[in-house]
Write a protein that holds these residues in place. Structure first.
Motif, PDB file in Angstrom:
ATOM      1  N   ARG A  79       0.839  -1.210   0.000  1.00 50.94           N
ATOM      2  CA  ARG A  79       0.000   0.000   0.000  1.00 50.94           C
ATOM      3  C   ARG A  79       0.869   1.254   0.000  1.00 50.94           C
ATOM      4  NH1 ARG A  79      -3.832  -2.153   4.877  1.00 50.94           N
ATOM      5  NH2 ARG A  79      -5.082  -3.625   3.657  1.00 50.94           N
ATOM      6  N   ALA A  80       1.938   1.233   0.766  1.00 46.62           N
ATOM      7  CA  ALA A  80       2.848   2.386   0.808  1.00 46.62           C
ATOM      8  C   ALA A  80       3.474   2.620  -0.567  1.00 46.62           C
ATOM      9  CB  ALA A  80       3.927   2.175   1.866  1.00 46.62           C
ATOM     10  N   ALA A  81       3.803   1.532  -1.272  1.00 47.28           N
ATOM     11  CA  ALA A  81       4.367   1.670  -2.619  1.00 47.28           C
ATOM     12  C   ALA A  81       3.356   2.314  -3.563  1.00 47.28           C
ATOM     13  CB  ALA A  81       4.808   0.308  -3.146  1.00 47.28           C
ATOM     14  N   LEU A  82       2.083   1.948  -3.428  1.00 46.50           N
ATOM     15  CA  LEU A  82       1.043   2.588  -4.251  1.00 46.50           C
ATOM     16  C   LEU A  82       0.888   4.061  -3.875  1.00 46.50           C
ATOM     17  CD1 LEU A  82      -1.785  -0.115  -4.355  1.00 46.50           C
ATOM     18  CD2 LEU A  82      -0.250   0.543  -6.224  1.00 46.50           C
ATOM     19  N   ARG A  83       0.892   4.336  -2.573  1.00 46.89           N
ATOM     20  CA  ARG A  83       0.736   5.726  -2.119  1.00 46.89           C
ATOM     21  C   ARG A  83       1.891   6.614  -2.577  1.00 46.89           C
ATOM     22  NH1 ARG A  83      -0.578   3.073   3.021  1.00 46.89           N
ATOM     23  NH2 ARG A  83      -2.833   3.064   3.249  1.00 46.89           N
ATOM     24  N   SER A  84       3.049   6.016  -2.825  1.00 41.34           N
ATOM     25  CA  SER A  84       4.218   6.806  -3.216  1.00 41.34           C
ATOM     26  C   SER A  84       4.143   7.306  -4.659  1.00 41.34           C
ATOM     27  CB  SER A  84       5.501   5.994  -3.015  1.00 41.34           C
ATOM     28  OG  SER A  84       5.620   4.987  -4.012  1.00 41.34           O
ATOM     29  N   ILE A  85       3.190   6.812  -5.422  1.00 42.47           N
ATOM     30  CA  ILE A  85       3.033   7.269  -6.806  1.00 42.47           C
ATOM     31  C   ILE A  85       2.462   8.687  -6.782  1.00 42.47           C
ATOM     32  CG2 ILE A  85       1.836   6.870  -8.998  1.00 42.47           C
ATOM     33  CD1 ILE A  85       1.817   3.851  -8.226  1.00 42.47           C
ATOM     34  N   ASP A  86       3.039   9.560  -7.542  1.00 45.39           N
ATOM     35  CA  ASP A  86       2.639  10.962  -7.609  1.00 45.39           C
ATOM     36  C   ASP A  86       1.322  11.094  -8.387  1.00 45.39           C
ATOM     37  OD1 ASP A  86       2.371  13.698  -8.023  1.00 45.39           O
ATOM     38  OD2 ASP A  86       4.426  13.973  -8.736  1.00 45.39           O
ATOM     39  N   ALA A  87       0.277  11.577  -7.741  1.00 44.66           N
ATOM     40  CA  ALA A  87      -1.041  11.705  -8.375  1.00 44.66           C
ATOM     41  C   ALA A  87      -1.048  12.720  -9.515  1.00 44.66           C
ATOM     42  CB  ALA A  87      -2.091  12.097  -7.333  1.00 44.66           C
ATOM     43  N   SER A  88      -0.044  13.584  -9.582  1.00 47.16           N
ATOM     44  CA  SER A  88      -0.015  14.595 -10.649  1.00 47.16           C
ATOM     45  C   SER A  88       0.627  14.075 -11.936  1.00 47.16           C
ATOM     46  CB  SER A  88       0.730  15.847 -10.166  1.00 47.16           C
ATOM     47  OG  SER A  88       2.109  15.567 -10.010  1.00 47.16           O
ATOM     48  N   LEU A  89       1.123  12.843 -11.932  1.00 48.69           N
ATOM     49  CA  LEU A  89       1.707  12.268 -13.148  1.00 48.69           C
ATOM     50  C   LEU A  89       0.620  12.051 -14.204  1.00 48.69           C
ATOM     51  CD1 LEU A  89       4.076   9.572 -11.578  1.00 48.69           C
ATOM     52  CD2 LEU A  89       4.764  11.693 -12.720  1.00 48.69           C
ATOM     53  N   PRO A  90       1.005  11.959 -15.471  1.00 49.28           N
ATOM     54  CA  PRO A  90       0.020  11.633 -16.507  1.00 49.28           C
ATOM     55  C   PRO A  90      -0.637  10.281 -16.216  1.00 49.28           C
ATOM     56  CG  PRO A  90       2.096  12.359 -17.486  1.00 49.28           C
ATOM     57  CD  PRO A  90       2.343  12.200 -16.011  1.00 49.28           C
ATOM     58  N   LEU A  91      -1.902  10.158 -16.592  1.00 49.49           N
ATOM     59  CA  LEU A  91      -2.695   8.970 -16.271  1.00 49.49           C
ATOM     60  C   LEU A  91      -2.024   7.676 -16.727  1.00 49.49           C
ATOM     61  CD1 LEU A  91      -5.296   7.703 -15.170  1.00 49.49           C
ATOM     62  CD2 LEU A  91      -6.345   8.133 -17.415  1.00 49.49           C
ATOM     63  N   LYS A  94       0.874   6.807 -14.507  1.00 46.80           N
ATOM     64  CA  LYS A  94       0.409   6.338 -13.187  1.00 46.80           C
ATOM     65  C   LYS A  94      -0.066   4.893 -13.275  1.00 46.80           C
ATOM     66  CE  LYS A  94      -2.457   9.693 -12.227  1.00 46.80           C
ATOM     67  NZ  LYS A  94      -3.334  10.699 -11.617  1.00 46.80           N
ATOM     68  N   VAL A  95      -0.846   4.591 -14.298  1.00 44.34           N
ATOM     69  CA  VAL A  95      -1.365   3.225 -14.447  1.00 44.34           C
ATOM     70  C   VAL A  95      -0.214   2.250 -14.659  1.00 44.34           C
ATOM     71  CG1 VAL A  95      -2.772   1.703 -15.895  1.00 44.34           C
ATOM     72  CG2 VAL A  95      -3.661   3.938 -15.202  1.00 44.34           C
ATOM     73  N   ARG A  96       0.794   2.647 -15.422  1.00 43.51           N
ATOM     74  CA  ARG A  96       1.958   1.774 -15.619  1.00 43.51           C
ATOM     75  C   ARG A  96       2.647   1.503 -14.288  1.00 43.51           C
ATOM     76  NH1 ARG A  96       7.377   2.858 -19.288  1.00 43.51           N
ATOM     77  NH2 ARG A  96       8.418   0.948 -18.636  1.00 43.51           N
ATOM     78  N   LEU A  97       2.848   2.537 -13.474  1.00 43.60           N
ATOM     79  CA  LEU A  97       3.495   2.353 -12.174  1.00 43.60           C
ATOM     80  C   LEU A  97       2.652   1.481 -11.246  1.00 43.60           C
ATOM     81  CD1 LEU A  97       4.868   5.983 -11.680  1.00 43.60           C
ATOM     82  CD2 LEU A  97       6.177   3.924 -12.271  1.00 43.60           C
ATOM     83  N   ILE A  98       1.344   1.654 -11.300  1.00 43.65           N
ATOM     84  CA  ILE A  98       0.439   0.814 -10.499  1.00 43.65           C
ATOM     85  C   ILE A  98       0.566  -0.640 -10.942  1.00 43.65           C
ATOM     86  CG2 ILE A  98      -1.984   0.281 -10.046  1.00 43.65           C
ATOM     87  CD1 ILE A  98      -2.506   3.366 -10.248  1.00 43.65           C
ATOM     88  N   ILE A  99       0.537  -0.870 -12.256  1.00 50.22           N
ATOM     89  CA  ILE A  99       0.668  -2.239 -12.775  1.00 50.22           C
ATOM     90  C   ILE A  99       2.002  -2.834 -12.336  1.00 50.22           C
ATOM     91  CG2 ILE A  99       0.988  -3.603 -14.890  1.00 50.22           C
ATOM     92  CD1 ILE A  99      -1.156  -1.791 -16.197  1.00 50.22           C
ATOM     93  N   ILE A 134      -6.909   4.488  -2.038  1.00 50.40           N
ATOM     94  CA  ILE A 134      -5.636   4.892  -2.644  1.00 50.40           C
ATOM     95  C   ILE A 134      -5.862   5.202  -4.124  1.00 50.40           C
ATOM     96  CG2 ILE A 134      -3.302   4.139  -3.260  1.00 50.40           C
ATOM     97  CD1 ILE A 134      -3.352   2.439  -0.641  1.00 50.40           C
ATOM     98  N   PHE A 135      -6.625   4.345  -4.809  1.00 51.55           N
ATOM     99  CA  PHE A 135      -6.938   4.597  -6.222  1.00 51.55           C
ATOM    100  C   PHE A 135      -7.728   5.895  -6.379  1.00 51.55           C
ATOM    101  CE2 PHE A 135      -5.261   0.569  -7.196  1.00 51.55           C
ATOM    102  CZ  PHE A 135      -5.238   0.389  -8.564  1.00 51.55           C
ATOM    103  N   GLU A 136      -8.644   6.160  -5.461  1.00 59.08           N
ATOM    104  CA  GLU A 136      -9.416   7.416  -5.535  1.00 59.08           C
ATOM    105  C   GLU A 136      -8.488   8.617  -5.460  1.00 59.08           C
ATOM    106  OE1 GLU A 136     -12.147   6.811  -2.319  1.00 59.08           O
ATOM    107  OE2 GLU A 136     -13.580   5.718  -3.575  1.00 59.08           O
ATOM    108  N   GLN A 137      -7.498   8.549  -4.579  1.00 60.37           N
ATOM    109  CA  GLN A 137      -6.545   9.658  -4.457  1.00 60.37           C
ATOM    110  C   GLN A 137      -5.674   9.771  -5.697  1.00 60.37           C
ATOM    111  OE1 GLN A 137      -4.484   8.807  -0.807  1.00 60.37           O
ATOM    112  NE2 GLN A 137      -6.338   8.981   0.417  1.00 60.37           N
ATOM    113  N   LEU A 138      -5.183   8.640  -6.197  1.00 63.59           N
ATOM    114  CA  LEU A 138      -4.322   8.666  -7.370  1.00 63.59           C
ATOM    115  C   LEU A 138      -5.048   9.140  -8.626  1.00 63.59           C
ATOM    116  CD1 LEU A 138      -2.281   5.338  -6.986  1.00 63.59           C
ATOM    117  CD2 LEU A 138      -1.395   7.661  -6.853  1.00 63.59           C
ATOM    118  N   LEU A 139      -6.321   8.784  -8.729  1.00 65.32           N
ATOM    119  CA  LEU A 139      -7.079   9.101  -9.941  1.00 65.32           C
ATOM    120  C   LEU A 139      -7.902  10.381  -9.820  1.00 65.32           C
ATOM    121  CD1 LEU A 139      -8.254   5.480 -10.802  1.00 65.32           C
ATOM    122  CD2 LEU A 139      -6.329   6.750 -11.781  1.00 65.32           C
TER     123      LEU A 139
END
Length: 196
Positions: A79-91, A94-99, A134-139
């Motif tokens: 979960r911390a690794a997911l939270r570390s993704i910057d929500a301001s990155l291009p969609l 972000k999806v690539r980093l999540i995958i 976490i997805f709600e915050q990222l997206l």
């Protein structure tokens, strides 16, 4: 005055629970490499402790292996690794980093379970609401662009990453890397775009 000289290679004193966790963490890669054939000597060396220290904090090798599996399955580092993704990155990025993070998680789980012959208990069902939030915050920056809610994106991305982490499926000709998967996912969840 007598000086205390610390011997090289000796572990610094830790509270019992911290020592247990350190040993468990050090054991995970050994389980993937050796399965149940891992020796207590290998575990001690990886953890930087004397072999006798293992048995001051664990009953036996099986208890160490069980603790390592439990430590590995703890959902919070993921979960911390997911939270570390910057929500301001291009969609798509972000999806690539999540995958990538899901893929690493599933690959690790498959590796641990395969090495142990399927004996360990399956992971406890983590509360999906935590990851959905976490997805709600990222997206959040792209919500108006999505044809599905964040919970749907989570479900879809998890399935894609799970399938891509299965060893026998991922090494076939035409297998897609995370960038290609992210492109397909984004153009399937984005309004007004035609899935490829």
């Amino acid at each position: 005055m007598e000086r205390t000289v610390e011997r090289p290679g000796r572990a610094s004193p830790l509270p019992v629970e911290e020592r247990r966790r350190a040993i468990a963490r050090a054991t995970v890669p050994l389980i993937v490499a050796y399965g149940r054939d891992v020796t207590t000597r290998q575990i001690a060396e990886a953890a930087g402790v004397a072999e006798g220290t293992l048995f001051r904090v664990f009953d036996d090798k099986e208890a160490i292996i069980d603790a390592a599996v439990e430590e590995f399955l703890d959902p919070e580092p993921f979960r911390a690794a997911l939270r570390s993704i910057d929500a301001s990155l291009p969609l798509e990025l972000k999806v690539r980093l999540i995958i990538d993070r899901f893929h690493d998680r599933f690959t690790g789980i498959f590796g641990v379970f395969a090495s142990l012959g399927g004996r360990p208990r399956p992971p406890a069902s983590a509360d999906p609401a935590v990851i959905v939030s976490i997805f709600e915050q990222l997206l959040a920056p792209e919500l108006e662009r999505l044809r599905v809610p964040p919970a749907g994106v989570f479900a879809f991305v998890r399935l894609v990453a799970f399938a891509s982490a299965i060893p026998h499926l991922n090494d076939l000709p035409g297998s897609l890397d995370s960038a290609e998967l992210a492109h397909l996912v984004v153009h399937g969840i984005e309004k007004g775009s035609d899935p490829c």
